[in-house]
Design a protein around this motif. Structure first.
Motif, PDB file in Angstrom:
ATOM      1  N   GLY A  33      55.529  30.698  36.099  1.00 50.73           N
ATOM      2  CA  GLY A  33      56.785  31.650  35.860  1.00 50.73           C
ATOM      3  C   GLY A  33      57.008  31.356  34.300  1.00 50.73           C
ATOM      4  O   GLY A  33      58.169  31.627  34.141  1.00 50.73           O
ATOM      5  N   GLU A  34      56.216  30.914  33.415  1.00 49.33           N
ATOM      6  CA  GLU A  34      56.317  30.684  32.054  1.00 49.33           C
ATOM      7  C   GLU A  34      56.267  32.033  31.226  1.00 49.33           C
ATOM      8  O   GLU A  34      56.802  32.151  30.369  1.00 49.33           O
ATOM      9  CB  GLU A  34      55.532  29.711  31.655  1.00 49.33           C
ATOM     10  N   PHE A  35      55.200  32.693  31.629  1.00 48.00           N
ATOM     11  CA  PHE A  35      55.163  33.971  30.986  1.00 48.00           C
ATOM     12  C   PHE A  35      55.454  35.428  31.917  1.00 48.00           C
ATOM     13  O   PHE A  35      55.199  35.115  33.332  1.00 48.00           O
ATOM     14  CB  PHE A  35      53.686  34.277  30.775  1.00 48.00           C
ATOM     15  N   THR A  36      55.916  36.386  31.297  1.00 54.40           N
ATOM     16  CA  THR A  36      55.825  37.562  32.231  1.00 54.40           C
ATOM     17  C   THR A  36      54.735  38.168  32.526  1.00 54.40           C
ATOM     18  O   THR A  36      54.543  38.992  33.733  1.00 54.40           O
ATOM     19  CB  THR A  36      56.983  38.579  31.645  1.00 54.40           C
ATOM     20  N   SER A  37      53.522  37.894  31.659  1.00 59.39           N
ATOM     21  CA  SER A  37      52.360  38.729  31.728  1.00 59.39           C
ATOM     22  C   SER A  37      51.056  37.906  31.372  1.00 59.39           C
ATOM     23  O   SER A  37      51.429  36.964  30.828  1.00 59.39           O
ATOM     24  CB  SER A  37      52.247  40.171  30.997  1.00 59.39           C
ATOM     25  N   ALA A  38      50.063  38.319  31.865  1.00 55.83           N
ATOM     26  CA  ALA A  38      48.955  37.614  31.339  1.00 55.83           C
ATOM     27  C   ALA A  38      47.672  38.337  31.592  1.00 55.83           C
ATOM     28  O   ALA A  38      47.579  39.241  32.623  1.00 55.83           O
ATOM     29  CB  ALA A  38      48.701  36.251  32.333  1.00 55.83           C
ATOM     30  N   ARG A  39      46.805  38.387  30.600  1.00 48.43           N
ATOM     31  CA  ARG A  39      45.625  38.970  30.243  1.00 48.43           C
ATOM     32  C   ARG A  39      44.835  38.280  31.463  1.00 48.43           C
ATOM     33  O   ARG A  39      44.818  36.971  31.326  1.00 48.43           O
ATOM     34  CB  ARG A  39      44.941  39.037  28.898  1.00 48.43           C
ATOM     35  N   VAL A  40      43.957  38.972  32.132  1.00 49.53           N
ATOM     36  CA  VAL A  40      43.204  38.084  32.880  1.00 49.53           C
ATOM     37  C   VAL A  40      41.608  38.674  32.768  1.00 49.53           C
ATOM     38  O   VAL A  40      41.176  39.607  32.273  1.00 49.53           O
ATOM     39  CB  VAL A  40      43.373  38.391  34.522  1.00 49.53           C
ATOM     40  N   TYR A  41      40.675  37.563  33.228  1.00 49.32           N
ATOM     41  CA  TYR A  41      39.371  37.787  32.409  1.00 49.32           C
ATOM     42  C   TYR A  41      38.236  37.698  33.668  1.00 49.32           C
ATOM     43  O   TYR A  41      38.178  36.729  34.371  1.00 49.32           O
ATOM     44  CB  TYR A  41      39.146  36.690  31.574  1.00 49.32           C
ATOM     45  N   PRO A  42      37.800  38.892  34.044  1.00 51.71           N
ATOM     46  CA  PRO A  42      37.059  39.008  35.456  1.00 51.71           C
ATOM     47  C   PRO A  42      35.956  37.926  35.236  1.00 51.71           C
ATOM     48  O   PRO A  42      35.378  37.655  36.425  1.00 51.71           O
ATOM     49  CB  PRO A  42      36.783  40.442  35.485  1.00 51.71           C
ATOM     50  N   ASN A  43      35.337  37.707  34.202  1.00 54.64           N
ATOM     51  CA  ASN A  43      34.324  37.009  33.866  1.00 54.64           C
ATOM     52  C   ASN A  43      34.538  35.400  33.938  1.00 54.64           C
ATOM     53  O   ASN A  43      33.612  34.624  33.972  1.00 54.64           O
ATOM     54  CB  ASN A  43      33.283  37.308  32.632  1.00 54.64           C
ATOM     55  N   SER A  44      35.838  34.927  33.914  1.00 54.81           N
ATOM     56  CA  SER A  44      36.029  33.607  33.638  1.00 54.81           C
ATOM     57  C   SER A  44      36.031  32.937  35.142  1.00 54.81           C
ATOM     58  O   SER A  44      36.196  33.401  36.258  1.00 54.81           O
ATOM     59  CB  SER A  44      37.689  33.434  33.252  1.00 54.81           C
ATOM     60  N   ALA A  45      35.941  31.488  35.000  1.00 61.98           N
ATOM     61  CA  ALA A  45      35.909  30.827  36.430  1.00 61.98           C
ATOM     62  C   ALA A  45      37.373  30.876  37.208  1.00 61.98           C
ATOM     63  O   ALA A  45      37.283  30.795  38.265  1.00 61.98           O
ATOM     64  CB  ALA A  45      35.435  29.245  35.687  1.00 61.98           C
ATOM     65  N   GLY A  46      38.400  31.106  36.331  1.00 60.43           N
ATOM     66  CA  GLY A  46      39.712  30.900  37.215  1.00 60.43           C
ATOM     67  C   GLY A  46      39.985  32.466  37.805  1.00 60.43           C
ATOM     68  O   GLY A  46      41.110  32.623  38.283  1.00 60.43           O
ATOM     69  N   TYR A  47      38.864  33.535  37.535  1.00 58.99           N
ATOM     70  CA  TYR A  47      39.552  34.828  37.902  1.00 58.99           C
ATOM     71  C   TYR A  47      39.554  34.802  39.614  1.00 58.99           C
ATOM     72  O   TYR A  47      40.466  35.736  40.113  1.00 58.99           O
ATOM     73  CB  TYR A  47      38.429  35.867  37.585  1.00 58.99           C
ATOM     74  N   LYS A  48      38.820  34.161  40.312  1.00 61.15           N
ATOM     75  CA  LYS A  48      38.987  34.159  41.659  1.00 61.15           C
ATOM     76  C   LYS A  48      40.298  33.805  42.013  1.00 61.15           C
ATOM     77  O   LYS A  48      40.945  34.213  43.151  1.00 61.15           O
ATOM     78  CB  LYS A  48      38.070  33.194  42.312  1.00 61.15           C
ATOM     79  N   ASP A  49      41.205  32.755  41.421  1.00 65.46           N
ATOM     80  CA  ASP A  49      42.367  32.417  41.646  1.00 65.46           C
ATOM     81  C   ASP A  49      43.417  33.635  41.569  1.00 65.46           C
ATOM     82  O   ASP A  49      44.207  33.930  42.172  1.00 65.46           O
ATOM     83  CB  ASP A  49      42.964  31.361  40.839  1.00 65.46           C
ATOM     84  N   VAL A  50      43.205  34.289  40.390  1.00 64.81           N
ATOM     85  CA  VAL A  50      44.053  35.881  40.177  1.00 64.81           C
ATOM     86  C   VAL A  50      43.819  36.686  41.453  1.00 64.81           C
ATOM     87  O   VAL A  50      44.723  37.219  42.037  1.00 64.81           O
ATOM     88  CB  VAL A  50      43.435  36.274  38.883  1.00 64.81           C
ATOM     89  N   GLU A  51      42.470  36.959  41.946  1.00 67.32           N
ATOM     90  CA  GLU A  51      42.319  37.884  42.820  1.00 67.32           C
ATOM     91  C   GLU A  51      42.989  37.248  44.226  1.00 67.32           C
ATOM     92  O   GLU A  51      43.414  38.041  44.947  1.00 67.32           O
ATOM     93  CB  GLU A  51      40.873  38.137  43.224  1.00 67.32           C
ATOM     94  N   ALA A  52      42.785  35.832  44.389  1.00 70.49           N
ATOM     95  CA  ALA A  52      43.366  35.356  45.664  1.00 70.49           C
ATOM     96  C   ALA A  52      44.866  35.558  45.810  1.00 70.49           C
ATOM     97  O   ALA A  52      45.356  35.887  46.969  1.00 70.49           O
ATOM     98  CB  ALA A  52      43.139  34.081  45.520  1.00 70.49           C
TER      99      ALA A  52
END
Length: 666
Positions: free
Chosen positions: A279-298
């Motif tokens: 809730g700190e930012f309204t938007s975020a670039r996301v990176y499909p090759n990053s380790a954390g992208y699975k959390d975005v998709e989830a």
């Protein structure tokens, strides 16, 4: 969006807030996250990140996007871009053009106050004389953006050159307090689109005198404000904040009241999403090759949206006359000279271009699925203008194929695909180049220094991708790319912030891009004019007008035959009575750049995936000048924008643009 210079680092995590945007983009805003279905409530605070400190707030002087993305929110000009991409009146309530197209007269909005950094009225309203004072200040300070207007406004070039010291001879006049008049040297159908640029913004004459050399320093009290926001904090590599201008003339279109940025060095791209999810930012670039992208998709699988491609073109440039070697893997003067000779060889440059897998390079940033969306094969976007109903880029392609069918006969210059990655052609032209260069005594392999910011993980991976594809296609026995990992200050000093050819410290660079200042192909193509081009430094060259004494790049310019390019630009610029003929003439100039591989276009701004609470297509859509970083008009909701919502609003937005274009054409 003119777009001035845009750092590639910023492009990796800046967002397309309105879903499309013109030259670059807008970034996020503070709100509660969540994968809700559409708008559930409005939010009035916008928070995201910045990567480059504000160097100056002198909007009449600065060319750099890292400055203009902020000051464009503090000062209004005569016209502005609305969310549909139309030029609409801002401080000019109306205007008229003389029959000969040479005189533009603007009625200035009455009762608009200048305010100070505390929001207190300065004691003067905006008047026509503020534009006169502003332009005079720009000349006195040798503005980086004089090129936009120097040859346009009658008498201005003579005043700049010192042929007269009487500014009243310049074609900008305050007819009365609320009537401003510009007189041009020749008709410019695109003149009004120049008005969104800082050099044509107003400045209070009394305040300019009061501040003197302190005007525009990166502190809130160094300028006056008439725009929607006031700078309230600017701390280097820490925080930048805006507050609302309570005296702003158009409050109904200001939905975001506060803007907050914190510093981000690019070292942990996944951190952006974590901050958004918290809730700190309204938007975020996301990176499909990053380790954390699975959390975005989830959590946000149905809310990952790609912005539309923008007008800025990011490219790879060759340094044709490298003078600095602070950051290099070369160990001998022979290696330095051999690399220079190779870069000056056209067949070598063709080989490099055909060996460079741009899709794989871009995939490091946006993933395989989105890698082709923003790929660009020409400096001027394919659809930037039409020539007798045909996209500009198609005309360029026809000319390139006709001029050099052997090299470019099967090359497709259309956007959204990699038209120049041809490994077989790369090997062919490498063989030709090697034969020619060995005859000159050049020894292989050629070592090419490519600087990069060491903390920018995504960009380092992109450089590694370039290295892999070029060395695989051409052979490591022929070409080796040496990536130079630098700290932020050293990286910018060697690339983006280098102000002369002597300071450019690389053989090849991907540090910069360019967006148009106004709606005409010249806004892109003039950047490499050998007499006045603003991006010549990225080629290791200097504009003739800036050189004192002997030009260190004269021999390189002559060998590259830049005189041919200058002549093509001059011929195109002379055509003012037929836009189709004018654009076709500029297509010849673009074709010359392609045929001679002076630079290698890689991708457009934007076309990046994000999760966002910004209501799509509510921010200004600016394809030139300033506007794409303005927060006026923008709306923010309290939940993530779903793909269904994005698509629905995109269709509605596209229909509005088409309707507006139809009305304008009548």
């Amino acid at each position: 969006m003119k777009k001035v210079l845009v750092s590639l680092l910023a492009a990796t995590f800046v967002l397309g807030a309105c879903g499309g945007g013109g030259g670059s983009s807008n970034s996020g805003g503070s709100a509660s996250s969540g994968s809700g279905e559409g708008e559930k409530g409005s939010v009035d605070t916008y928070s995201y990140v910045f990567s480059t400190d504000i160097e100056t707030l002198d909007y009449l002087f600065s060319q750099r996007n890292s400055n203009s993305q902020h000051y464009s929110n503090f000062v209004d000009g005569l016209m502005e871009w609305n969310p549909e991409g139309q030029l609409v009146p801002a401080l000019a309530e109306s205007y008229k053009v003389s029959d000969d197209g040479l005189t533009y007269t603007y009625k200035i909005r009455e009762g608009v106050p200048w305010v100070d950094s505390e929001g207190n009225e300065y004691g003067a309203d905006v008047t026509a004389n503020d534009w006169v004072a502003g332009l005079k200040h720009a000349v006195e300070k040798k503005s980086e953006t004089l090129y936009i207007v120097a040859d346009s406004i009658k008498g201005l070039s003579d005043y700049i050159a010192g042929k007269t010291d009487d500014f009243s001879t310049v074609g900008v006049k305050a007819v009365d307090a609320h009537t401003l008049e510009y007189t041009l040297n020749k008709p410019e159908s695109y003149w009004n689109s120049k008005l969104t640029y800082g050099i044509l913004y107003p400045a209070n004459e009394e305040f300019l005198k009061e501040k003197g050399d302190d005007f525009g320093k990166p502190t809130p009290d160094s300028i006056l404000y008439n725009g929607p926001y006031i700078l309230t904090e600017n701390t280097s590599k820490s925080a930048i904040e805006y507050g609302p201008n309570e005296s702003y003339w158009d409050q109904d279109n200001v939905h975001v009241k506060n803007v907050k940025f914190i510093y981000f060095d690019g070292s942990d791209p996944d951190w952006l999403f974590k901050q958004y999810d918290a809730g700190e930012f309204t938007s975020a670039r996301v990176y499909p090759n990053s380790a954390g992208y699975k959390d975005v998709e989830a959590k946000y699988k149905d809310s990952i949206n790609f912005s539309l491609p923008g007008s800025s073109t990011f490219n790879m440039t060759f340094n044709f006359n490298r003078q600095a070697y602070e950051n290099t893997s070369k160990t001998t003067d022979k290696q330095k000279e051999d690399t220079k000779k190779a870069i000056m060889n056209l067949n070598f440059r063709k080989a490099f271009q055909f060996a460079f897998d741009k899709k794989a390079y871009r995939a490091q940033n946006v993933g395989d699925a989105g890698a082709e969306k923003a790929l660009r094969n020409t400096l001027v976007p394919t659809d930037f203008v039409q020539i007798d109903g045909k996209p500009f880029g198609e005309v360029v392609q026809d000319k390139v194929r006709a001029a050099d069918a052997e090299a470019f006969g099967e090359v497709n210059l259309a956007e959204g695909q990699d038209g120049t990655y041809k490994p077989d052609l790369a090997k062919k032209y490498m063989d030709l180049a090697k034969k020619e260069l060995e005859a000159e005594g050049v020894e292989f392999p050629i070592h090419l220094d490519l600087p990069e910011q060491e903390t920018a993980e995504v960009l380092v991976n992109a450089d590694k991708s370039m290295k892999q594809s070029v060395e695989a296609s051409l052979g490591k026995e022929n070409v080796v790319i040496d990536i130079q990992l630098l700290n932020e200050d050293a990286y910018y000093a060697a690339t983006y912030q280098a102000t002369s050819s002597a300071a450019t410290d690389y053989d090849i660079s991907t540090a910069s891009g360019w967006g148009p200042d106004y709606i005409d192909p010249s806004s892109y193509l003039n950047i490499y004019n050998s007499h006045s081009g603003d991006m010549l430094t990225t080629l290791g060259l200097d504009a003739d007008a800036t050189v004192q004494g002997e030009d260190p790049g004269k021999a390189a310019k002559e060998a590259l035959k830049f005189e041919e390019y200058d002549q093509l630009l001059d011929k195109a610029d002379a055509i003012t009575d037929d836009v189709n003929k004018r654009y076709e003439a500029y297509a010849k100039a673009e074709a010359w750049l392609v045929e001679n591989v002076i630079q290698i276009p890689i991708f457009a701004s934007l076309a990046t995936p994000s999760v966002s609470n910004i209501v799509p297509f509510t921010a200004p859509y600016a394809y030139a000048g300033l506007g794409d970083y303005r927060y006026k008009y923008m709306e923010i909701q309290d939940s993530a924008v779903t793909t269904d919502q994005w698509n629905k609003l995109h269709d509605e937005w596209a229909a509005k643009r088409e309707e507006a274009a139809t009305k304008e054409a009548k």
